[in-house]
Design a protein around this motif. Structure first.
Motif, PDB file in Angstrom:
ATOM      1  N   MET A  42      -6.829 -22.999  -4.731  1.00 59.73           N
ATOM      2  CA  MET A  42      -8.180 -22.443  -4.630  1.00 59.73           C
ATOM      3  C   MET A  42      -8.144 -20.915  -4.596  1.00 59.73           C
ATOM      4  SD  MET A  42      -9.911 -25.144  -1.960  1.00 59.73           S
ATOM      5  CE  MET A  42     -11.238 -24.040  -1.589  1.00 59.73           C
ATOM      6  N   ARG A  43      -7.173 -20.380  -3.875  1.00 58.68           N
ATOM      7  CA  ARG A  43      -7.043 -18.923  -3.759  1.00 58.68           C
ATOM      8  C   ARG A  43      -6.744 -18.296  -5.121  1.00 58.68           C
ATOM      9  NH1 ARG A  43      -3.011 -16.135   0.655  1.00 58.68           N
ATOM     10  NH2 ARG A  43      -3.301 -14.011  -0.027  1.00 58.68           N
ATOM     11  N   PHE A  44      -5.787 -18.870  -5.855  1.00 59.15           N
ATOM     12  CA  PHE A  44      -5.431 -18.344  -7.172  1.00 59.15           C
ATOM     13  C   PHE A  44      -6.560 -18.547  -8.182  1.00 59.15           C
ATOM     14  CE2 PHE A  44      -1.050 -18.098  -5.700  1.00 59.15           C
ATOM     15  CZ  PHE A  44      -0.612 -16.962  -6.343  1.00 59.15           C
ATOM     16  N   LEU A  45      -7.219 -19.694  -8.128  1.00 58.26           N
ATOM     17  CA  LEU A  45      -8.315 -19.956  -9.060  1.00 58.26           C
ATOM     18  C   LEU A  45      -9.454 -18.961  -8.843  1.00 58.26           C
ATOM     19  CD1 LEU A  45      -9.321 -21.795 -11.320  1.00 58.26           C
ATOM     20  CD2 LEU A  45     -10.343 -23.241  -9.555  1.00 58.26           C
ATOM     21  N   LEU A  46      -9.819 -18.738  -7.593  1.00 59.14           N
ATOM     22  CA  LEU A  46     -10.882 -17.792  -7.289  1.00 59.14           C
ATOM     23  C   LEU A  46     -10.491 -16.364  -7.690  1.00 59.14           C
ATOM     24  CD1 LEU A  46     -13.634 -17.217  -6.014  1.00 59.14           C
ATOM     25  CD2 LEU A  46     -12.476 -16.980  -3.824  1.00 59.14           C
ATOM     26  N   ALA A  47      -9.297 -15.934  -7.277  1.00 53.48           N
ATOM     27  CA  ALA A  47      -8.854 -14.573  -7.602  1.00 53.48           C
ATOM     28  C   ALA A  47      -8.699 -14.387  -9.108  1.00 53.48           C
ATOM     29  CB  ALA A  47      -7.535 -14.268  -6.893  1.00 53.48           C
ATOM     30  N   GLY A  48      -8.111 -15.387  -9.784  1.00 51.44           N
ATOM     31  CA  GLY A  48      -7.935 -15.300 -11.229  1.00 51.44           C
ATOM     32  C   GLY A  48      -9.257 -15.249 -11.980  1.00 51.44           C
ATOM     33  N   SER A  49     -10.226 -16.021 -11.513  1.00 50.64           N
ATOM     34  CA  SER A  49     -11.548 -16.027 -12.151  1.00 50.64           C
ATOM     35  C   SER A  49     -12.237 -14.681 -12.009  1.00 50.64           C
ATOM     36  CB  SER A  49     -12.427 -17.123 -11.545  1.00 50.64           C
ATOM     37  OG  SER A  49     -11.848 -18.382 -11.748  1.00 50.64           O
ATOM     38  N   VAL A  50     -12.188 -14.117 -10.801  1.00 46.17           N
ATOM     39  CA  VAL A  50     -12.803 -12.803 -10.568  1.00 46.17           C
ATOM     40  C   VAL A  50     -12.110 -11.744 -11.423  1.00 46.17           C
ATOM     41  CG1 VAL A  50     -13.144 -10.978  -8.847  1.00 46.17           C
ATOM     42  CG2 VAL A  50     -13.654 -13.351  -8.262  1.00 46.17           C
ATOM     43  N   LEU A  51     -10.779 -11.763 -11.425  1.00 45.10           N
ATOM     44  CA  LEU A  51     -10.028 -10.778 -12.199  1.00 45.10           C
ATOM     45  C   LEU A  51     -10.272 -10.946 -13.699  1.00 45.10           C
ATOM     46  CD1 LEU A  51      -8.050  -8.442 -12.077  1.00 45.10           C
ATOM     47  CD2 LEU A  51      -6.196 -10.102 -12.159  1.00 45.10           C
ATOM     48  N   ALA A  52     -10.298 -12.190 -14.181  1.00 47.44           N
ATOM     49  CA  ALA A  52     -10.541 -12.427 -15.610  1.00 47.44           C
ATOM     50  C   ALA A  52     -11.936 -11.948 -16.018  1.00 47.44           C
ATOM     51  CB  ALA A  52     -10.371 -13.906 -15.932  1.00 47.44           C
ATOM     52  N   PHE A  53     -12.903 -12.121 -15.130  1.00 46.67           N
ATOM     53  CA  PHE A  53     -14.259 -11.652 -15.438  1.00 46.67           C
ATOM     54  C   PHE A  53     -14.304 -10.130 -15.499  1.00 46.67           C
ATOM     55  CE2 PHE A  53     -18.456 -10.212 -14.059  1.00 46.67           C
ATOM     56  CZ  PHE A  53     -19.235 -10.768 -15.070  1.00 46.67           C
ATOM     57  N   ILE A  54     -13.696  -9.486 -14.516  1.00 42.24           N
ATOM     58  CA  ILE A  54     -13.727  -8.018 -14.463  1.00 42.24           C
ATOM     59  C   ILE A  54     -12.924  -7.403 -15.607  1.00 42.24           C
ATOM     60  CG2 ILE A  54     -12.969  -6.018 -13.108  1.00 42.24           C
ATOM     61  CD1 ILE A  54     -13.614  -7.681 -10.590  1.00 42.24           C
ATOM     62  N   ALA A  55     -11.792  -8.004 -15.953  1.00 46.22           N
ATOM     63  CA  ALA A  55     -10.885  -7.423 -16.955  1.00 46.22           C
ATOM     64  C   ALA A  55     -10.921  -8.195 -18.275  1.00 46.22           C
ATOM     65  CB  ALA A  55      -9.469  -7.394 -16.401  1.00 46.22           C
ATOM     66  N   ARG A  56     -12.046  -8.761 -18.624  1.00 43.34           N
ATOM     67  CA  ARG A  56     -12.096  -9.602 -19.835  1.00 43.34           C
ATOM     68  C   ARG A  56     -11.795  -8.826 -21.115  1.00 43.34           C
ATOM     69  NH1 ARG A  56     -16.995  -9.213 -17.588  1.00 43.34           N
ATOM     70  NH2 ARG A  56     -18.688  -8.287 -18.773  1.00 43.34           N
TER      71      ARG A  56
END
Length: 147
Positions: A42-56
């Motif tokens: 859950m931690r990686f999924l949440l962090a990865g999603s936020v990072l992927a959105f910001i750095a798309r």
């Protein structure tokens, strides 16, 4: 009076250190409420999603080789974090887990020396016996009793 860059960096270092300490306590409590690997997922999924959105945009510019290497680094980091959270789950004291995790500061330069032939500062070689001594004290069956 504006803060100098040195003061700002010192302040940010203190803030990040406090946040890391709070996250240790939060993580210890979280793994008591849910399975440790679910917590990590859950931690990686949440962090990865936020990072992927910001750095798309920058992510789209990665070459196939860069993407493959990034996935490899992510897998190694994910495995290391899984070991960390499993250790946190099984440890009785958060300080022991913090000490064991901090051993990476000493172990990584040693591995870099032997695997990548990178020169390391002399301080690394002085830190190794101190770290190993701490690890030895942690692994004593009945604790350290100098009497």
């Amino acid at each position: 009076m504006p803060l100098s860059n040195a003061r700002k960096s010192d302040l940010l270092l203190v803030v990040v250190t406090l946040m890391a300490a709070i996250s240790w306590i939060f993580s210890k409590e979280a793994v008591l409420l849910m399975p440790p690997l679910l917590f990590m997922a859950m931690r990686f999924l949440l962090a990865g999603s936020v990072l992927a959105f910001i750095a798309r945009r920058p992510l789209r510019r990665l070459s196939a080789d860069q993407f493959r290497r990034s996935v490899g680094v992510g897998l190694v980091f994910g495995i290391a974090m899984s070991f960390w959270v499993m250790g946190l789950f099984h440890a009785t004291h958060v300080g022991e887990g913090a000490f064991l995790t901090s051993l990476g500061v000493v172990v990584v330069p040693v591995l870099a020396r032997f695997i990548f032939r990178e020169e390391q500062p002399v301080s690394t070689w002085f830190a190794i016996p101190v770290a190993v001594s701490g690890l030895a004290l942690l692994s004593l069956k009945n604790g350290f009793r100098p009497e």
